[in-house]
Design an enzyme around this catalytic site. Structure first.
Site: not given
Ligand SMILES: *Cc1c(COP(=O)(O)O)cnc(C)c1O
Length: 434
Positions: A107
């Site tokens: 993210k």
């Molecule tokens: C947010 C997140 C996901 C999922 O990602 P999306 O874009 O919501 O599908 C997977 N793994 C981690 C560690 C995350 O923080």
């Protein structure tokens, strides 16, 4: 880039409007009217390009009509400050490590890019910008880190008291500067409700420009396409089929990959890896999409019962169930499977994988076994560093894992938060006071 709303194709917005609004006035999600194909020369030379160079070319391909080229270049310089390396597990399977950023999760890419774009787009505003984020953990710290020390922008994080992990709380509450953490005496749903109420409050809008930085913002999706190109660039034999397994919750990461595909990236199959929250594989199986309440799992960042980007995926395939089924494979795994995968990856490859990546590994393995695929480039996105989930991983492997410096530093800092009750008045007064 012009964008339409998933609720109404005739409702067209500019990139600036889409980024600042986050969500269309009619409640739909913003989607690019066009995702231009990259030229063959780009794919021909991609092995020689750095991740940063690749990211610039992709960003420029999308945003050349919206931002001056030198601004795009600066934004990439400030976003792509860490690598996304491809690490081989065996001849068929590699992990693409997306956890080398400040909060150790993928993210960071979206949050950093969005903050750089927003601060450029609002540079001439005389009102202050306040970003309000309700978080159940990871999103908040990535966003806050992205906006840390950005002039003219303040970030207010709301998190449910006692309901985030110790590590997550330290990441949320030790940044200081232009970031304030509000510790809400309530649940995550209360936090979300408070933020929604603030957005609907005219008196706050007079005081500042309020913006949300949640995962549906188009500026978070764009950079999530960059590393798919990088993964392809780093593969050795580009003639082999290229499969990408994406641990998915809200399906934003996967949507970034589909954008890359529409821009010409030769992905042979996308694999949507999910935990017990299995709305998507059920949809592929039955053609019926049925949102559910989320259930708690070990891969908790994927505990989503109604993935917000589903509307975008449907649109990318012109509402065709058959086309989606042809191009995306999906499988769901339990916590017991996840624990087994963490053990297996460590014992077979001496690699410590986090619970989210473990689900990605399982889905990729299942897909390859069903296809009986021998030679291929199978890539799973490792979305977080295992130390973020040390409590689980250490127990499963029965060994201590190393905590990277970025996390170590924040763990020893003093927590700073403001406790508020879940009545809206408290949030309102706080926002008016800054
Ligand atoms: C947010 C997140 C996901 C999922 O990602 P999306 O874009 O919501 O599908 C997977 N793994 C981690 C560690 C995350 O923080």
């Amino acid at each position: 880039m012009k964008l339409y709303s998933t609720n109404n194709k005739n409702n067209i917005s500019t990139f600036k409007e889409a980024v600042l609004k986050g969500i269309a006035d009619d409640g739909g999600l913003f989607m690019p009217v066009e995702l231009p194909k990259l030229p063959p020369s780009f794919f021909h030379d991609i092995s020689k390009l750095t991740f940063k160079e690749i990211s610039f070319i992709v960003a420029n391909n999308l945003l050349k009509d919206d931002l001056p080229v030198e601004v795009i270049s600066k934004i990439i310089d400030s976003t792509i400050t860490f690598d996304a390396p491809l690490v081989k597990l065996n001849e068929q399977i590699s992990t693409l490590e997306l956890f080398h950023g400040p909060t150790l999760a993928f993210k960071d890419f979206g949050a950093r890019f969005m903050s750089a774009v927003m601060s450029y787009l609002t540079k001439d505003e005389d009102k202050e910008i306040i970003i309000l984020v309700a978080t159940s953990g990871d999103t908040g710290s990535a966003v806050a880190n992205g906006f840390l020390n950005v002039k003219g922008i303040k970030v207010v994080l709301l998190y449910p008291s006692g309901r985030v992990s110790k590590i997550q709380e330290q990441q949320l509450t030790t940044l200081d500067q232009n970031i304030t953490a509000l510790e809400v005496d309530g649940t995550f749903d209360d936090c979300q409700r408070l933020v929604k109420q603030a957005f609907a409050d005219a008196s706050l809008k007079k005081h500042a420009i309020l913006s949300s930085a949640n995962s549906i913002n188009i500026a978070r999706l764009i950079p999530q396409s960059f590393y798919y190109f990088n993964a392809y660039g780093r593969t050795e034999n580009k003639k082999l089929p290229f499969y990408v397994s994406v641990p998915s919750g809200n399906f934003g990461d996967l949507t970034g990959g589909l954008f890359a595909y529409k821009m010409g990236l030769p992905v042979s199959k996308f694999i949507a890896a999910v935990n017990a929250n299995d709305v998507f594989p059920k949809y592929l199986e039955t053609s019926v999409y049925e949102a559910k309440s989320s259930v708690r799992t070990l891969s908790n960042a994927m505990d989503v019962g109604n993935p917000s980007n589903f509307a975008r995926i449907i649109d990318l395939y012109n509402q065709s169930y058959q086309e989606i089924k042809n191009e995306i494979y999906s499988a769901s795994f339990s916590d017991i499977d996840t624990i087994g995968a963490i053990k297996e990856v460590f014992s077979k490859y001496n690699y410590i994988i986090d619970p989210h990546g473990a689900v990605g590994y399982l889905a990729l393995k299942k897909f390859l076994a069903e296809k009986n695929q021998k030679e291929c480039n199978g890539v799973l996105l490792e979305t977080a560093h295992p130390s973020k989930f040390a409590d689980i991983v250490e127990k499963v492997l029965n060994k201590k894992i190393e905590i990277p410096d970025a996390l170590q530093t924040c763990l020893v800092k003093r927590k700073k938060s403001i406790k508020i009750s879940k009545e809206y008045e408290y949030l309102k007064n706080f926002v008016l006071s800054i």
